[in-house]
Motif scaffolding. Structure first.
Motif, PDB file in Angstrom:
ATOM      1  N   LEU A 365       0.857  -1.179   0.000  1.00 12.81           N
ATOM      2  CA  LEU A 365       0.000   0.000   0.000  1.00 12.81           C
ATOM      3  C   LEU A 365       0.895   1.230   0.000  1.00 12.81           C
ATOM      4  CD1 LEU A 365      -2.613  -1.175   2.669  1.00 12.81           C
ATOM      5  CD2 LEU A 365      -2.894  -1.159   0.184  1.00 12.81           C
ATOM      6  N   VAL A 366       0.918   1.951  -1.112  1.00 11.21           N
ATOM      7  CA  VAL A 366       1.847   3.060  -1.295  1.00 11.21           C
ATOM      8  C   VAL A 366       1.373   4.318  -0.583  1.00 11.21           C
ATOM      9  CG1 VAL A 366       2.983   4.545  -2.988  1.00 11.21           C
ATOM     10  CG2 VAL A 366       2.608   2.116  -3.492  1.00 11.21           C
ATOM     11  N   GLY A 367       0.112   4.683  -0.762  1.00 13.75           N
ATOM     12  CA  GLY A 367      -0.403   5.896  -0.142  1.00 13.75           C
ATOM     13  C   GLY A 367      -1.766   6.253  -0.694  1.00 13.75           C
ATOM     14  N   VAL A 368      -2.245   7.441  -0.324  1.00 14.72           N
ATOM     15  CA  VAL A 368      -3.579   7.880  -0.732  1.00 14.72           C
ATOM     16  C   VAL A 368      -3.560   9.322  -1.209  1.00 14.72           C
ATOM     17  CG1 VAL A 368      -4.571   6.363   1.044  1.00 14.72           C
ATOM     18  CG2 VAL A 368      -4.377   8.812   1.482  1.00 14.72           C
ATOM     19  N   GLN A 369      -4.579   9.663  -1.977  1.00 11.50           N
ATOM     20  CA  GLN A 369      -4.859  11.039  -2.369  1.00 11.50           C
ATOM     21  C   GLN A 369      -6.332  11.287  -2.073  1.00 11.50           C
ATOM     22  OE1 GLN A 369      -3.867  11.151  -6.532  1.00 11.50           O
ATOM     23  NE2 GLN A 369      -1.663  10.967  -6.184  1.00 11.50           N
ATOM     24  N   SER A 370      -6.614  12.265  -1.210  1.00 14.57           N
ATOM     25  CA  SER A 370      -7.997  12.518  -0.834  1.00 14.57           C
ATOM     26  C   SER A 370      -8.203  13.979  -0.441  1.00 14.57           C
ATOM     27  CB  SER A 370      -8.402  11.629   0.349  1.00 14.57           C
ATOM     28  OG  SER A 370      -9.670  11.994   0.849  1.00 14.57           O
ATOM     29  N   PRO A 371      -9.324  14.579  -0.858  1.00 11.83           N
ATOM     30  CA  PRO A 371      -9.629  15.946  -0.413  1.00 11.83           C
ATOM     31  C   PRO A 371      -9.948  16.010   1.075  1.00 11.83           C
ATOM     32  CG  PRO A 371     -11.495  15.019  -1.621  1.00 11.83           C
ATOM     33  CD  PRO A 371     -10.356  14.065  -1.781  1.00 11.83           C
ATOM     34  N   PHE A 372     -10.177  14.845   1.698  1.00 14.59           N
ATOM     35  CA  PHE A 372     -10.499  14.791   3.122  1.00 14.59           C
ATOM     36  C   PHE A 372      -9.319  14.295   3.962  1.00 14.59           C
ATOM     37  CE2 PHE A 372     -14.528  14.244   0.831  1.00 14.59           C
ATOM     38  CZ  PHE A 372     -15.259  15.301   1.356  1.00 14.59           C
ATOM     39  N   ASP A 373      -8.118  14.360   3.402  1.00 17.64           N
ATOM     40  CA  ASP A 373      -6.905  13.902   4.078  1.00 17.64           C
ATOM     41  C   ASP A 373      -6.636  14.776   5.305  1.00 17.64           C
ATOM     42  OD1 ASP A 373      -4.393  13.151   4.893  1.00 17.64           O
ATOM     43  OD2 ASP A 373      -3.489  13.204   2.890  1.00 17.64           O
ATOM     44  N   LEU A 374      -6.783  14.198   6.489  1.00 21.02           N
ATOM     45  CA  LEU A 374      -6.618  14.949   7.735  1.00 21.02           C
ATOM     46  C   LEU A 374      -5.152  15.214   8.079  1.00 21.02           C
ATOM     47  CD1 LEU A 374      -9.359  13.184   9.900  1.00 21.02           C
ATOM     48  CD2 LEU A 374      -9.475  15.442   8.824  1.00 21.02           C
ATOM     49  N   SER A 375      -4.245  14.612   7.321  1.00 21.08           N
ATOM     50  CA  SER A 375      -2.834  14.901   7.552  1.00 21.08           C
ATOM     51  C   SER A 375      -2.353  16.084   6.717  1.00 21.08           C
ATOM     52  CB  SER A 375      -1.972  13.664   7.237  1.00 21.08           C
ATOM     53  OG  SER A 375      -1.923  13.431   5.835  1.00 21.08           O
ATOM     54  N   LYS A 376      -3.227  16.617   5.863  1.00 22.27           N
ATOM     55  CA  LYS A 376      -2.869  17.731   4.975  1.00 22.27           C
ATOM     56  C   LYS A 376      -3.831  18.900   5.190  1.00 22.27           C
ATOM     57  CE  LYS A 376       0.351  15.329   2.898  1.00 22.27           C
ATOM     58  NZ  LYS A 376       1.787  15.637   3.121  1.00 22.27           N
ATOM     59  N   THR A 377      -3.838  19.434   6.400  1.00 20.95           N
ATOM     60  CA  THR A 377      -4.788  20.496   6.732  1.00 20.95           C
ATOM     61  C   THR A 377      -4.144  21.852   6.974  1.00 20.95           C
ATOM     62  OG1 THR A 377      -4.644  19.885   9.062  1.00 20.95           O
ATOM     63  CG2 THR A 377      -6.374  18.834   7.752  1.00 20.95           C
ATOM     64  N   GLY A 378      -2.816  21.944   6.927  1.00 21.91           N
ATOM     65  CA  GLY A 378      -2.145  23.219   7.170  1.00 21.91           C
ATOM     66  C   GLY A 378      -1.861  23.501   8.630  1.00 21.91           C
ATOM     67  N   PHE A 379      -2.231  22.561   9.522  1.00 20.90           N
ATOM     68  CA  PHE A 379      -1.954  22.768  10.945  1.00 20.90           C
ATOM     69  C   PHE A 379      -0.500  22.456  11.301  1.00 20.90           C
ATOM     70  CE2 PHE A 379      -6.346  23.275  11.120  1.00 20.90           C
ATOM     71  CZ  PHE A 379      -6.763  23.653  12.393  1.00 20.90           C
ATOM     72  N   GLY A 380       0.141  21.663  10.460  1.00 22.94           N
ATOM     73  CA  GLY A 380       1.525  21.305  10.727  1.00 22.94           C
ATOM     74  C   GLY A 380       1.887  20.003  10.046  1.00 22.94           C
ATOM     75  N   GLU A 381       3.196  19.720   9.990  1.00 24.26           N
ATOM     76  CA  GLU A 381       3.686  18.452   9.461  1.00 24.26           C
ATOM     77  C   GLU A 381       4.337  17.697  10.603  1.00 24.26           C
ATOM     78  OE1 GLU A 381       4.746  21.368   7.532  1.00 24.26           O
ATOM     79  OE2 GLU A 381       2.810  21.124   6.541  1.00 24.26           O
ATOM     80  N   TYR A 382       3.904  16.470  10.811  1.00 21.11           N
ATOM     81  CA  TYR A 382       4.373  15.703  11.963  1.00 21.11           C
ATOM     82  C   TYR A 382       5.895  15.601  11.984  1.00 21.11           C
ATOM     83  CZ  TYR A 382       5.153  11.847  15.168  1.00 21.11           C
ATOM     84  OH  TYR A 382       5.602  11.075  16.206  1.00 21.11           O
ATOM     85  N   GLY A 383       6.473  15.971  13.113  1.00 21.80           N
ATOM     86  CA  GLY A 383       7.912  15.888  13.297  1.00 21.80           C
ATOM     87  C   GLY A 383       8.702  16.976  12.595  1.00 21.80           C
ATOM     88  N   GLU A 384       8.012  17.888  11.905  1.00 18.91           N
ATOM     89  CA  GLU A 384       8.717  18.913  11.131  1.00 18.91           C
ATOM     90  C   GLU A 384       8.371  20.335  11.574  1.00 18.91           C
ATOM     91  OE1 GLU A 384      11.009  18.360   8.879  1.00 18.91           O
ATOM     92  OE2 GLU A 384      10.829  16.160   8.952  1.00 18.91           O
ATOM     93  N   MET A 385       7.097  20.707  11.477  1.00 19.64           N
ATOM     94  CA  MET A 385       6.734  22.100  11.685  1.00 19.64           C
ATOM     95  C   MET A 385       5.355  22.201  12.323  1.00 19.64           C
ATOM     96  SD  MET A 385       7.610  25.281  11.374  1.00 19.64           S
ATOM     97  CE  MET A 385       9.022  25.118  10.261  1.00 19.64           C
ATOM     98  N   ASN A 386       5.255  23.020  13.396  1.00 17.39           N
ATOM     99  CA  ASN A 386       3.960  23.323  13.989  1.00 17.39           C
ATOM    100  C   ASN A 386       3.522  24.704  13.534  1.00 17.39           C
ATOM    101  OD1 ASN A 386       6.321  23.709  15.916  1.00 17.39           O
ATOM    102  ND2 ASN A 386       4.843  25.139  16.814  1.00 17.39           N
ATOM    103  N   LYS A 387       2.288  24.811  13.031  1.00 20.20           N
ATOM    104  CA  LYS A 387       1.798  26.054  12.455  1.00 20.20           C
ATOM    105  C   LYS A 387       0.597  26.624  13.202  1.00 20.20           C
ATOM    106  CE  LYS A 387       3.271  24.681   7.791  1.00 20.20           C
ATOM    107  NZ  LYS A 387       2.831  24.408   6.410  1.00 20.20           N
ATOM    108  N   ALA A 388      -0.090  25.794  13.979  1.00 18.18           N
ATOM    109  CA  ALA A 388      -1.319  26.248  14.634  1.00 18.18           C
ATOM    110  C   ALA A 388      -1.161  26.420  16.139  1.00 18.18           C
ATOM    111  CB  ALA A 388      -2.448  25.269  14.342  1.00 18.18           C
TER     112      ALA A 388
END
Length: 422
Positions: A365-388
């Protein structure tokens, strides 16, 4: 022909009706149900109506052969009940929503099929005003419970007849009985018995009867012939399979069939499941279900991205219960409709594409593409950057979050109790 294991004439007279009553027999075309047609019509004096409920496991040619044999055996009438679409709409769809795998392994293909076959048979029996309904299950498996329970619940006024189970006849006796009554069929005992359906094929025999053996390549109906890696995409819309490699399907049954043809040659979806039967013994069954296992795996991955933590948690609990009730003949329990309502509601955001790499005997299972992807919301990237949130926000949050643990360990220390686990 030899004597039967029980008093055959006594068994016949005990079921001899005063008039020719009408019985509907769930007919598969196998030895047990073929014997039942002849036995019930000639020895017991019933008008036998045979019915085959197809859940996607029979070809048109096989259905024609089954009908021909039923009439040759003495059936008054035979019907083929195509319930494949109903089976998808009322069963498979919800099993995908719930990621249902018995013991985390088996997509309960036969379990779910039998319930819908039993429902279709008893509906037909009521439609034609049958006095009795019959099936060919033995006394050693789950199917007898599935048929009996469904018949009793939906038509308690209709008598249930089970000659194979009640007479305890041997295979040789049944074959010789049919020969003596003018019917010679190809009832050669095979090394394995198969049950094919839309949601997979079960395999029983030889190695499945021993706890320390696995099925060989030759036991599977679909040989492993694909050797080149292939990237595949599956699109889901609100939890239902919608497209394969970009090809949209309105007909979900056709989508499952095409996916099976595409991925089965990779030898995936094969396993043996050991489970607890309804009658209390352990049962071991092999299966091949490439499309079902791939659909469930892809669907489950997409849900990880599109559902919240607590949606996933509670859906897993209910999915497990749904599968267990289905397997153990409780499809007619009203809580199943309640669970289906929850599962349906939970799928409102399960939309997107799942990318899969097919390889011989496995898939990635390689990955997903979805408009409802909760990991791509602009709040931050896990282990990288906190934005909110800020660093001070986290410090304050952690202080409050730790309070229950602080209170417990402080109380232990105050009372002189050492925590030996630390």
């Amino acid at each position: 022909m030899g004597e039967p294991p029980v008093d055959y004439n006594a068994a016949s007279s005990s079921t001899q009706p005063k008039r020719r009553e009408k019985v509907v027999l769930a007919y598969s075309g196998g030895l047990d149900t073929s014997f039942a047609v002849k036995y019930l019509s000639e020895d017991c004096g019933y008008d036998v109506y045979t019915a085959t409920a197809n859940t996607g496991g029979f070809s048109a040619q096989e259905l024609a052969t089954i009908e021909k044999h039923a009439l040759e055996l003495g059936a008054v009438k035979h019907v083929n009940l195509d319930i494949t679409q109903e089976y998808y709409n009322k069963s498979i769809k919800y099993m995908v929503y719930g990621n249902v795998l018995r013991n985390g392994t088996y997509p309960i293909s036969v379990s779910s099929e039998r319930m819908f076959q039993a429902i279709a048979i008893i509906k037909y029996a009521k439609k034609i005003g049958a006095d009795c309904v019959a099936h060919g299950s033995t006394g050693a498996g789950n199917d007898q419970i599935r048929f009996d329970l469904t018949f009793q619940v939906l038509a308690p006024e209709i008598k249930v007849i089970t000659p194979t189970r009640d007479l305890s006849l041997t295979r040789d006796y049944e074959i010789n009985y049919l020969k003596d009554h003018g019917f010679v069929g190809d009832f050669k005992k095979l090394e394995y018995s198969y049950n094919e359906g839309l949601w997979g094929t079960s395999i029983c025999g030889k190695e499945t009867l021993h706890s320390d053996e696995n099925l060989p390549e030759s036991a599977f109906l679909r040989p492993m012939t694909a050797h080149d890696d292939k990237r595949l995409t599956l699109d889901f819309v609100k939890g239902e399979l919608d497209a394969i490699d970009g090809r949209h399907y309105d007909d979900k049954v056709k989508a499952i069939q095409d996916l099976e043809d595409l991925v089965a040659p990779y030898g995936i979806g094969r396993d043996i499941n050991l489970g607890d039967t309804i009658i209390g013994i352990k049962g071991r069954v092999g299966f091949e279900a490439a499309a079902p296992l791939l659909i469930i795996a892809a669907h489950k991955l997409l849900e990880k991205y599109t559902l919240t933590k607590w949606q996933q948690y509670w859906k897993e609990q209910l999915g497990n219960w749904y599968g267990m009730f289905f397997h153990e003949s409780y499809y007619l329990e009203p809580v199943m409709r309640d669970i289906e309502a929850y599962l349906t509601k939970s799928q409102r955001n399960v939309t997107g594409k799942v990318i899969i790499d097919l390889k011989p005997y496995r898939y990635d299972l390689v990955g997903v593409q979805s408009p409802f992807d909760l990991s791509k919301t602009g709040f931050g990237e896990y282990g990288e950057m906190n934005k909110a949130w800020t660093a001070d926000d986290v410090k304050g949050y952690t202080k409050i979050y730790a309070n229950p643990l602080k209170i417990y360990h402080y109380n232990q220390l105050k009372n002189g109790i050492a925590d030996d686990d630390l």
